[in-house]
Structures are given as structure tokens and as C-alpha cells.
Design a protein around this motif. Structure first.
Motif, PDB file in Angstrom:
ATOM      1  N   LEU A  81       0.804  -1.224   0.000  1.00 53.31           N
ATOM      2  CA  LEU A  81       0.000   0.000   0.000  1.00 53.31           C
ATOM      3  C   LEU A  81       0.833   1.268   0.000  1.00 53.31           C
ATOM      4  O   LEU A  81       0.356   2.327  -0.426  1.00 53.31           O
ATOM      5  N   VAL A  82       2.054   1.195   0.544  1.00 53.75           N
ATOM      6  CA  VAL A  82       2.979   2.326   0.522  1.00 53.75           C
ATOM      7  C   VAL A  82       4.348   1.826   0.100  1.00 53.75           C
ATOM      8  O   VAL A  82       4.633   0.626   0.153  1.00 53.75           O
ATOM      9  N   LEU A  83       5.174   2.771  -0.281  1.00 49.86           N
ATOM     10  CA  LEU A  83       6.539   2.486  -0.696  1.00 49.86           C
ATOM     11  C   LEU A  83       7.463   3.408   0.084  1.00 49.86           C
ATOM     12  O   LEU A  83       7.180   4.606   0.200  1.00 49.86           O
ATOM     13  N   ARG A  84       8.526   2.846   0.654  1.00 49.98           N
ATOM     14  CA  ARG A  84       9.558   3.660   1.321  1.00 49.98           C
ATOM     15  C   ARG A  84      10.820   3.569   0.481  1.00 49.98           C
ATOM     16  O   ARG A  84      11.314   2.472   0.218  1.00 49.98           O
ATOM     17  N   GLU A  85      11.308   4.739   0.092  1.00 50.76           N
ATOM     18  CA  GLU A  85      12.522   4.817  -0.706  1.00 50.76           C
ATOM     19  C   GLU A  85      13.394   5.930  -0.143  1.00 50.76           C
ATOM     20  O   GLU A  85      12.879   6.820   0.548  1.00 50.76           O
ATOM     21  N   PRO A  86      14.685   5.918  -0.449  1.00 47.24           N
ATOM     22  CA  PRO A  86      15.517   7.025   0.009  1.00 47.24           C
ATOM     23  C   PRO A  86      14.967   8.365  -0.495  1.00 47.24           C
ATOM     24  O   PRO A  86      14.563   8.479  -1.656  1.00 47.24           O
ATOM     25  N   ASP A  87      14.927   9.343   0.381  1.00 49.41           N
ATOM     26  CA  ASP A  87      14.428  10.675   0.044  1.00 49.41           C
ATOM     27  C   ASP A  87      15.423  11.333  -0.908  1.00 49.41           C
ATOM     28  O   ASP A  87      16.602  11.445  -0.578  1.00 49.41           O
ATOM     29  N   PRO A  88      14.980  11.767  -2.088  1.00 44.85           N
ATOM     30  CA  PRO A  88      15.917  12.370  -3.036  1.00 44.85           C
ATOM     31  C   PRO A  88      16.569  13.659  -2.508  1.00 44.85           C
ATOM     32  O   PRO A  88      17.658  14.012  -2.927  1.00 44.85           O
ATOM     33  N   ARG A  89      15.924  14.330  -1.560  1.00 47.00           N
ATOM     34  CA  ARG A  89      16.492  15.560  -0.987  1.00 47.00           C
ATOM     35  C   ARG A  89      17.520  15.262   0.091  1.00 47.00           C
ATOM     36  O   ARG A  89      18.382  16.080   0.360  1.00 47.00           O
ATOM     37  N   ASP A  90      17.393  14.114   0.728  1.00 48.01           N
ATOM     38  CA  ASP A  90      18.327  13.724   1.786  1.00 48.01           C
ATOM     39  C   ASP A  90      18.338  12.201   1.844  1.00 48.01           C
ATOM     40  O   ASP A  90      17.458  11.593   2.450  1.00 48.01           O
ATOM     41  N   ARG A  91      19.324  11.575   1.235  1.00 46.20           N
ATOM     42  CA  ARG A  91      19.372  10.130   1.081  1.00 46.20           C
ATOM     43  C   ARG A  91      19.477   9.383   2.409  1.00 46.20           C
ATOM     44  O   ARG A  91      19.311   8.180   2.461  1.00 46.20           O
ATOM     45  N   ARG A  92      19.728  10.102   3.510  1.00 46.39           N
ATOM     46  CA  ARG A  92      19.775   9.460   4.826  1.00 46.39           C
ATOM     47  C   ARG A  92      18.372   9.195   5.371  1.00 46.39           C
ATOM     48  O   ARG A  92      18.204   8.475   6.347  1.00 46.39           O
ATOM     49  N   LYS A  93      17.369   9.809   4.741  1.00 46.65           N
ATOM     50  CA  LYS A  93      15.983   9.689   5.207  1.00 46.65           C
ATOM     51  C   LYS A  93      15.171   8.863   4.223  1.00 46.65           C
ATOM     52  O   LYS A  93      15.507   8.761   3.049  1.00 46.65           O
ATOM     53  N   ASN A  94      14.082   8.304   4.736  1.00 49.06           N
ATOM     54  CA  ASN A  94      13.128   7.600   3.883  1.00 49.06           C
ATOM     55  C   ASN A  94      12.011   8.545   3.466  1.00 49.06           C
ATOM     56  O   ASN A  94      11.521   9.329   4.284  1.00 49.06           O
ATOM     57  N   ALA A  95      11.602   8.462   2.220  1.00 45.79           N
ATOM     58  CA  ALA A  95      10.406   9.152   1.741  1.00 45.79           C
ATOM     59  C   ALA A  95       9.332   8.085   1.536  1.00 45.79           C
ATOM     60  O   ALA A  95       9.608   7.009   1.000  1.00 45.79           O
ATOM     61  N   VAL A  96       8.147   8.396   1.954  1.00 42.04           N
ATOM     62  CA  VAL A  96       7.032   7.446   1.874  1.00 42.04           C
ATOM     63  C   VAL A  96       6.043   7.957   0.837  1.00 42.04           C
ATOM     64  O   VAL A  96       5.683   9.136   0.837  1.00 42.04           O
ATOM     65  N   SER A  97       5.600   7.067  -0.033  1.00 40.99           N
ATOM     66  CA  SER A  97       4.580   7.415  -1.022  1.00 40.99           C
ATOM     67  C   SER A  97       3.541   6.301  -1.076  1.00 40.99           C
ATOM     68  O   SER A  97       3.802   5.167  -0.677  1.00 40.99           O
ATOM     69  N   ILE A  98       2.383   6.637  -1.573  1.00 41.15           N
ATOM     70  CA  ILE A  98       1.292   5.673  -1.676  1.00 41.15           C
ATOM     71  C   ILE A  98       1.378   4.969  -3.027  1.00 41.15           C
ATOM     72  O   ILE A  98       1.759   5.575  -4.025  1.00 41.15           O
ATOM     73  N   THR A  99       1.049   3.700  -3.040  1.00 38.47           N
ATOM     74  CA  THR A  99       1.024   2.933  -4.285  1.00 38.47           C
ATOM     75  C   THR A  99      -0.369   3.051  -4.922  1.00 38.47           C
ATOM     76  O   THR A  99      -1.320   3.549  -4.292  1.00 38.47           O
ATOM     77  N   GLU A 100      -0.493   2.572  -6.142  1.00 36.53           N
ATOM     78  CA  GLU A 100      -1.811   2.583  -6.790  1.00 36.53           C
ATOM     79  C   GLU A 100      -2.807   1.747  -5.997  1.00 36.53           C
ATOM     80  O   GLU A 100      -3.964   2.147  -5.821  1.00 36.53           O
ATOM     81  N   GLU A 101      -2.366   0.577  -5.515  1.00 37.54           N
ATOM     82  CA  GLU A 101      -3.255  -0.264  -4.702  1.00 37.54           C
ATOM     83  C   GLU A 101      -3.644   0.461  -3.417  1.00 37.54           C
ATOM     84  O   GLU A 101      -4.785   0.398  -2.972  1.00 37.54           O
ATOM     85  N   GLY A 102      -2.681   1.174  -2.817  1.00 40.56           N
ATOM     86  CA  GLY A 102      -2.967   1.950  -1.610  1.00 40.56           C
ATOM     87  C   GLY A 102      -3.991   3.034  -1.873  1.00 40.56           C
ATOM     88  O   GLY A 102      -4.895   3.266  -1.063  1.00 40.56           O
ATOM     89  N   ALA A 103      -3.879   3.698  -3.016  1.00 42.47           N
ATOM     90  CA  ALA A 103      -4.831   4.761  -3.369  1.00 42.47           C
ATOM     91  C   ALA A 103      -6.231   4.182  -3.581  1.00 42.47           C
ATOM     92  O   ALA A 103      -7.232   4.787  -3.176  1.00 42.47           O
ATOM     93  N   ARG A 104      -6.310   3.005  -4.216  1.00 42.39           N
ATOM     94  CA  ARG A 104      -7.627   2.370  -4.416  1.00 42.39           C
ATOM     95  C   ARG A 104      -8.256   1.985  -3.077  1.00 42.39           C
ATOM     96  O   ARG A 104      -9.447   2.221  -2.842  1.00 42.39           O
ATOM     97  N   LEU A 105      -7.438   1.393  -2.190  1.00 45.34           N
ATOM     98  CA  LEU A 105      -7.964   1.011  -0.882  1.00 45.34           C
ATOM     99  C   LEU A 105      -8.365   2.244  -0.079  1.00 45.34           C
ATOM    100  O   LEU A 105      -9.409   2.261   0.572  1.00 45.34           O
ATOM    101  N   LEU A 106      -7.552   3.290  -0.148  1.00 48.34           N
ATOM    102  CA  LEU A 106      -7.876   4.519   0.581  1.00 48.34           C
ATOM    103  C   LEU A 106      -9.204   5.100   0.111  1.00 48.34           C
ATOM    104  O   LEU A 106     -10.017   5.531   0.928  1.00 48.34           O
ATOM    105  N   ALA A 107      -9.456   5.093  -1.174  1.00 47.13           N
ATOM    106  CA  ALA A 107     -10.733   5.602  -1.690  1.00 47.13           C
ATOM    107  C   ALA A 107     -11.904   4.813  -1.101  1.00 47.13           C
ATOM    108  O   ALA A 107     -12.917   5.394  -0.694  1.00 47.13           O
ATOM    109  N   ARG A 108     -11.758   3.485  -1.040  1.00 43.87           N
ATOM    110  CA  ARG A 108     -12.828   2.662  -0.440  1.00 43.87           C
ATOM    111  C   ARG A 108     -12.977   2.983   1.045  1.00 43.87           C
ATOM    112  O   ARG A 108     -14.093   3.090   1.561  1.00 43.87           O
TER     113      ARG A 108
END
Length: 144
Positions: A81-108
Motif C-alpha cells: 500500500l505504501v513504498l519507502r525509498e531514500p528521500d531524493p532531498r536527503d538520502r539518509r531519510k526515507n520518503a514514503v509514497s502511496i502505491t496505486e493499490e494503496g490509493a484504491r484502498l484509501l478511496a474505499r
């Protein structure tokens, strides 16, 4: 015979607490039917609104302890439902984003949460609901 605890039942704080508990129970039941817990929904919704968002900023925005946030994010990521990847602004941090499946579930989940809140407020007319929401915003210290 009068209802027990008349002094307690006359306190707005007690009534608001009972109302909040009933509302949380209705929403939690509706979310559970979609496979989510309350904090899962809060985090998923915040990631949708803020994402991609640094994990620390996400925790601050929803006031969730970092250790608890990691557990929720682990569950959400494990479910795809979410993806954690290195933050492009600061690679020491994780950036979290929602996946397409996460967006569909969130809408429901947003739909079933609205339906649960409609059930909570069903004793009120539309005008009373609007007035009630305005009053809640004023006394809660939020800006809506």
C-alpha cells in the motif's frame, strides 16, 4: 427512575468522549471490513495528502510516535500500500509514497468512513449536522 450518573452525564466532556468512542467504533468496524486498522487509515491518508513525505515529517504531522509509525509503515508496505525509498532531498531519510493499490484502498476506506460518520450523525438533520460540525471545530481548537 432517572438515568444513573446525572452529574457525569451533564458534563460536555463526558458526552463528547462517549460520542467519540461511538464514532471510533463505527469507523473502526467499517475499516476492518476493508482490512485496515484506524492508524493504518490515518497513515495512508496522510501519505496520500503529503507524499512523497519524509518518514519523520509524516510522524510529526499525525503525532504518532516514530516507533509506532515504523510498525504501521511496515504493515502498509508489506501489503503493497505504501513504498519507502531514500528521500531524493536527503538520502539518509526515507520518503514514503502511496502505491496505486494503496490509493484504491484509501478511496474505499474514505467512503466507508464517511458512511460510518453518517450513521453516527443520523439522529441529526442536515442543518443540525452543519451546526454541530461548526461547533466541534470551534471547541476542538482546529481550523477545520
Amino acid at each position: 427512575m432517572p438515568a444513573p450518573l446525572p452529574a457525569i452525564r451533564a458534563l460536555p466532556s463526558w458526552l463528547l468522549g462517549r460520542t467519540a468512542a461511538r464514532g471510533r467504533a463505527l469507523v473502526a468496524e467499517a475499516l476492518a471490513a476493508e482490512g485496515l486498522k484506524m492508524w493504518d487509515h490515518v497513515v495512508l491518508s496522510a501519505v496520500s495528502d503529503l507524499g512523497p513525505v519524509a518518514q519523520a515529517e509524516l510522524g510529526r504531522s499525525i503525532r504518532l510516535d516514530p516507533k509506532d509509525l515504523v510498525g504501521v509503515l511496515n504493515d502498509l508496505q508489506g501489503a503493497g500500500l505504501v513504498l519507502r525509498e531514500p528521500d531524493p532531498r536527503d538520502r539518509r531519510k526515507n520518503a514514503v509514497s502511496i502505491t496505486e493499490e494503496g490509493a484504491r484502498l484509501l478511496a474505499r476506506c474514505e467512503r466507508v468512513a464517511r458512511e460510518a460518520n453518517d450513521a453516527l450523525l443520523s439522529p441529526l438533520s442536515e442543518a443540525e449536522r452543519k451546526q454541530f460540525m461548526g461547533l466541534l471545530i470551534r471547541i476542538s481548537g482546529t481550523d477545520g
